[in-house]
Scaffold this motif. Sequence first.
Motif, PDB file in Angstrom:
ATOM      1  N   ALA A  43       6.184  23.099 -14.760  1.00  0.00           N
ATOM      2  CA  ALA A  43       4.921  22.523 -15.271  1.00  0.00           C
ATOM      3  C   ALA A  43       4.439  21.407 -14.338  1.00  0.00           C
ATOM      4  CB  ALA A  43       5.127  21.987 -16.692  1.00  0.00           C
ATOM      5  N   LEU A  44       5.372  20.599 -13.883  1.00  0.00           N
ATOM      6  CA  LEU A  44       5.024  19.494 -12.985  1.00  0.00           C
ATOM      7  C   LEU A  44       4.503  20.025 -11.638  1.00  0.00           C
ATOM      8  CD1 LEU A  44       5.236  16.433 -13.293  1.00  0.00           C
ATOM      9  CD2 LEU A  44       7.517  16.546 -12.273  1.00  0.00           C
ATOM     10  N   ALA A  45       5.172  21.040 -11.107  1.00  0.00           N
ATOM     11  CA  ALA A  45       4.750  21.627  -9.826  1.00  0.00           C
ATOM     12  C   ALA A  45       3.352  22.236  -9.952  1.00  0.00           C
ATOM     13  CB  ALA A  45       5.758  22.690  -9.392  1.00  0.00           C
ATOM     14  N   LEU A  46       3.109  22.911 -11.066  1.00  0.00           N
ATOM     15  CA  LEU A  46       1.782  23.509 -11.274  1.00  0.00           C
ATOM     16  C   LEU A  46       0.711  22.422 -11.355  1.00  0.00           C
ATOM     17  CD1 LEU A  46       3.007  26.200 -13.770  1.00  0.00           C
ATOM     18  CD2 LEU A  46       1.640  26.740 -11.747  1.00  0.00           C
ATOM     19  N   ALA A  47       1.047  21.321 -12.017  1.00  0.00           N
ATOM     20  CA  ALA A  47       0.071  20.231 -12.143  1.00  0.00           C
ATOM     21  C   ALA A  47      -0.239  19.624 -10.768  1.00  0.00           C
ATOM     22  CB  ALA A  47       0.606  19.160 -13.103  1.00  0.00           C
ATOM     23  N   LEU A  48       0.803  19.414  -9.951  1.00  0.00           N
ATOM     24  CA  LEU A  48       0.567  18.850  -8.607  1.00  0.00           C
ATOM     25  C   LEU A  48      -0.296  19.790  -7.761  1.00  0.00           C
ATOM     26  CD1 LEU A  48       3.985  17.335  -7.449  1.00  0.00           C
ATOM     27  CD2 LEU A  48       1.892  16.100  -8.028  1.00  0.00           C
ATOM     28  N   CYS A  49       0.044  21.081  -7.794  1.00  0.00           N
ATOM     29  CA  CYS A  49      -0.739  22.050  -7.024  1.00  0.00           C
ATOM     30  C   CYS A  49      -2.175  22.106  -7.533  1.00  0.00           C
ATOM     31  CB  CYS A  49      -0.106  23.439  -7.098  1.00  0.00           C
ATOM     32  SG  CYS A  49       1.429  23.525  -6.170  1.00  0.00           S
ATOM     33  N   ASP A  50      -2.327  21.855  -8.818  1.00  0.00           N
ATOM     34  CA  ASP A  50      -3.667  21.882  -9.399  1.00  0.00           C
ATOM     35  C   ASP A  50      -4.478  20.639  -9.002  1.00  0.00           C
ATOM     36  OD1 ASP A  50      -5.553  23.274 -10.718  1.00  0.00           O
ATOM     37  OD2 ASP A  50      -4.829  22.823 -12.744  1.00  0.00           O
ATOM     38  N   ILE A  51      -3.802  19.519  -8.814  1.00  0.00           N
ATOM     39  CA  ILE A  51      -4.506  18.330  -8.307  1.00  0.00           C
ATOM     40  C   ILE A  51      -5.026  18.658  -6.899  1.00  0.00           C
ATOM     41  CG2 ILE A  51      -4.275  15.910  -7.581  1.00  0.00           C
ATOM     42  CD1 ILE A  51      -2.186  15.536  -9.796  1.00  0.00           C
ATOM     43  N   GLU A  52      -4.159  19.294  -6.107  1.00  0.00           N
ATOM     44  CA  GLU A  52      -4.587  19.687  -4.757  1.00  0.00           C
ATOM     45  C   GLU A  52      -5.774  20.648  -4.831  1.00  0.00           C
ATOM     46  OE1 GLU A  52      -1.773  22.011  -2.450  1.00  0.00           O
ATOM     47  OE2 GLU A  52      -3.299  22.343  -0.930  1.00  0.00           O
ATOM     48  N   ARG A  53      -5.651  21.660  -5.701  1.00  0.00           N
ATOM     49  CA  ARG A  53      -6.705  22.679  -5.787  1.00  0.00           C
ATOM     50  C   ARG A  53      -8.024  22.067  -6.250  1.00  0.00           C
ATOM     51  NH1 ARG A  53      -5.877  28.263  -9.163  1.00  0.00           N
ATOM     52  NH2 ARG A  53      -5.688  26.895 -10.943  1.00  0.00           N
ATOM     53  N   THR A  54      -7.935  21.107  -7.164  1.00  0.00           N
ATOM     54  CA  THR A  54      -9.152  20.490  -7.715  1.00  0.00           C
ATOM     55  C   THR A  54      -9.886  19.648  -6.673  1.00  0.00           C
ATOM     56  OG1 THR A  54      -8.026  20.362  -9.829  1.00  0.00           O
ATOM     57  CG2 THR A  54      -9.980  19.001  -9.610  1.00  0.00           C
ATOM     58  N   HIS A  55      -9.122  18.902  -5.865  1.00  0.00           N
ATOM     59  CA  HIS A  55      -9.782  17.914  -5.007  1.00  0.00           C
ATOM     60  C   HIS A  55      -9.863  18.319  -3.538  1.00  0.00           C
ATOM     61  CE1 HIS A  55     -10.019  15.003  -8.235  1.00  0.00           C
ATOM     62  NE2 HIS A  55      -8.768  15.266  -8.539  1.00  0.00           N
ATOM     63  N   PHE A  56      -9.065  19.327  -3.127  1.00  0.00           N
ATOM     64  CA  PHE A  56      -9.125  19.741  -1.722  1.00  0.00           C
ATOM     65  C   PHE A  56      -9.638  21.175  -1.678  1.00  0.00           C
ATOM     66  CE2 PHE A  56      -6.246  16.161  -1.906  1.00  0.00           C
ATOM     67  CZ  PHE A  56      -6.691  15.374  -0.851  1.00  0.00           C
ATOM     68  N   HIS A  57      -8.906  22.074  -1.000  1.00  0.00           N
ATOM     69  CA  HIS A  57      -9.455  23.435  -0.894  1.00  0.00           C
ATOM     70  C   HIS A  57      -9.048  24.298  -2.084  1.00  0.00           C
ATOM     71  CE1 HIS A  57      -6.392  22.337   2.140  1.00  0.00           C
ATOM     72  NE2 HIS A  57      -5.672  22.850   1.183  1.00  0.00           N
ATOM     73  N   GLN A  58      -9.910  25.231  -2.421  1.00  0.00           N
ATOM     74  CA  GLN A  58      -9.598  26.182  -3.489  1.00  0.00           C
ATOM     75  C   GLN A  58      -8.676  27.251  -2.927  1.00  0.00           C
ATOM     76  OE1 GLN A  58     -10.593  26.479  -6.790  1.00  0.00           O
ATOM     77  NE2 GLN A  58     -11.326  24.380  -6.601  1.00  0.00           N
ATOM     78  N   LYS A  59      -7.551  27.439  -3.544  1.00  0.00           N
ATOM     79  CA  LYS A  59      -6.659  28.517  -3.099  1.00  0.00           C
ATOM     80  C   LYS A  59      -6.877  29.720  -4.014  1.00  0.00           C
ATOM     81  CE  LYS A  59      -2.618  25.787  -1.725  1.00  0.00           C
ATOM     82  NZ  LYS A  59      -3.079  25.553  -0.414  1.00  0.00           N
ATOM     83  N   ASP A  60      -6.589  30.920  -3.489  1.00  0.00           N
ATOM     84  CA  ASP A  60      -6.660  32.037  -4.443  1.00  0.00           C
ATOM     85  C   ASP A  60      -5.388  31.978  -5.307  1.00  0.00           C
ATOM     86  OD1 ASP A  60      -4.539  33.518  -3.345  1.00  0.00           O
ATOM     87  OD2 ASP A  60      -5.855  34.504  -1.920  1.00  0.00           O
ATOM     88  N   ASP A  61      -5.410  32.735  -6.402  1.00  0.00           N
ATOM     89  CA  ASP A  61      -4.333  32.610  -7.383  1.00  0.00           C
ATOM     90  C   ASP A  61      -2.955  32.884  -6.791  1.00  0.00           C
ATOM     91  OD1 ASP A  61      -5.737  31.703  -9.450  1.00  0.00           O
ATOM     92  OD2 ASP A  61      -5.504  33.482 -10.731  1.00  0.00           O
ATOM     93  N   SER A  62      -2.864  33.907  -5.927  1.00  0.00           N
ATOM     94  CA  SER A  62      -1.517  34.241  -5.452  1.00  0.00           C
ATOM     95  C   SER A  62      -0.981  33.123  -4.556  1.00  0.00           C
ATOM     96  CB  SER A  62      -1.474  35.618  -4.797  1.00  0.00           C
ATOM     97  OG  SER A  62      -1.919  35.549  -3.491  1.00  0.00           O
ATOM     98  N   GLU A  63      -1.838  32.535  -3.742  1.00  0.00           N
ATOM     99  CA  GLU A  63      -1.395  31.392  -2.916  1.00  0.00           C
ATOM    100  C   GLU A  63      -1.010  30.209  -3.800  1.00  0.00           C
ATOM    101  OE1 GLU A  63      -3.751  29.984   0.755  1.00  0.00           O
ATOM    102  OE2 GLU A  63      -5.081  31.327  -0.330  1.00  0.00           O
ATOM    103  N   PHE A  64      -1.815  29.999  -4.834  1.00  0.00           N
ATOM    104  CA  PHE A  64      -1.590  28.868  -5.731  1.00  0.00           C
ATOM    105  C   PHE A  64      -0.214  28.964  -6.402  1.00  0.00           C
ATOM    106  CE2 PHE A  64      -1.782  27.180 -10.073  1.00  0.00           C
ATOM    107  CZ  PHE A  64      -2.085  25.854  -9.820  1.00  0.00           C
ATOM    108  N   TYR A  65       0.075  30.142  -6.964  1.00  0.00           N
ATOM    109  CA  TYR A  65       1.347  30.276  -7.694  1.00  0.00           C
ATOM    110  C   TYR A  65       2.544  30.284  -6.734  1.00  0.00           C
ATOM    111  CZ  TYR A  65      -1.079  30.814 -12.075  1.00  0.00           C
ATOM    112  OH  TYR A  65      -1.850  30.562 -13.185  1.00  0.00           O
ATOM    113  N   GLN A  66       2.323  30.834  -5.548  1.00  0.00           N
ATOM    114  CA  GLN A  66       3.425  30.841  -4.582  1.00  0.00           C
ATOM    115  C   GLN A  66       3.794  29.406  -4.169  1.00  0.00           C
ATOM    116  OE1 GLN A  66       3.458  32.536  -0.269  1.00  0.00           O
ATOM    117  NE2 GLN A  66       3.932  34.191  -1.672  1.00  0.00           N
TER     118      GLN A  66
END
Length: 357
Positions: free
Chosen positions: A128-151
């Motif tokens: 949950a923590l890792a997903l939240a951190l990656c989501d902070i990145e996704r929200t404020h920097f570049h949009q990743k596609d879902d497979s990159e995001f989850y990987q």
Amino acid sequence: MQYKNPDLKFKVTPSGQIAWESPSNIALIKYWGKKEVQIPQNPSLSFSLNRAHTKTTVNYEPVKGKESSVNFFLNGESNEAFGNKTKIFFESLSDIFPFVKQFDFNISSENTFPHSAGIASSASGMSALALALCDIERTHFHQKDDSEFYQKASYIARLGSGSACRSVYGGFTIWGKIEAQQGTSDLFATPVSEKIHPEFEHIQDTILLVETGAKKVSSRAGHALMNNHPFATQRFQQAHQNLKELLNALQSGDLENFIRITESEALTLHAMMMTSNPYFLLMKPETLQIISIIQDFRNTTHTPVCFTLDAGPNIHLLYPLSVKKQVMEFVKEGLSPFTGNRGWIEDELGKGPQKIS
Ligand code: DP6
């Protein structure tokens, strides 16, 4: 895999809140033994649970003091130990997410299952923590596609706790490079790509609570004891072979082989503990009594039900949804006497994490 990125820094630091709910998972092929840094000695396979999950809300705002701070609330109560652990974890990620140093964090985390119930809260919590951190990145920097995001989330979760990397996906997941499935890696988990047979699509996991106290030996210490373990080489080879055979069973609906491999993996995990130097024992007399009764029940009724064990004494009873009624009668009449007033938790295969808005 190169996630280091010095550019992920804010010119103007924002504030925000992101929340994720992520499940625990139960391994059928066990990860036991690792190399630096968080690289498994053998591949593992698990399925994510449906009800046992952690909900984590991360509030972030521009750092006020000299350095970033982390306040952690677990189930509503301030938890300094978790705060310190998370701060160290975040610092270790500063090459990948340089922006973590720019924030003060307020994190609140809630588990839907009792603490020390033999359900891996590190898997659900770290994912949950890792997903939240990656989501902070996704929200404020570049949009990743879902497979990159989850990987990437799986990669980050692995650094927090190995088995957590398997919790960023629903269904059955593999962590560790295997020949039979392209794209598998020691660095992150991947969903099982083959079609799962309907027998296993809604696999049930009833967790019989033999003991709910804190673990006597941490997983970290247990993994370390696989270095110089007299049976390590054979064990790591066996896990590869078992994983291959289990994948075939999951695709073909071969319950007999599923049961044979799953129970053997559980007992091998504990055999490794019992033959470590120093040795240790996590099973309780009730664990063995329950195992023996499950095997008798299966032999006499031909109900496809089996057990697995985590690094603890509690029993995960696994069976297809189609036999739930008779298995639950068996649990109530045959097994509950061994769980005292702790009882059991009913869970099943789940669909994976969810963002909470
Ligand atoms: C027995 O993932 O808890 O549950 O990487 O040190 O955090 P760390 O270990 P952890 O180990 C889990 C071991 C296991 C088997 C498994 O889940 O594969």
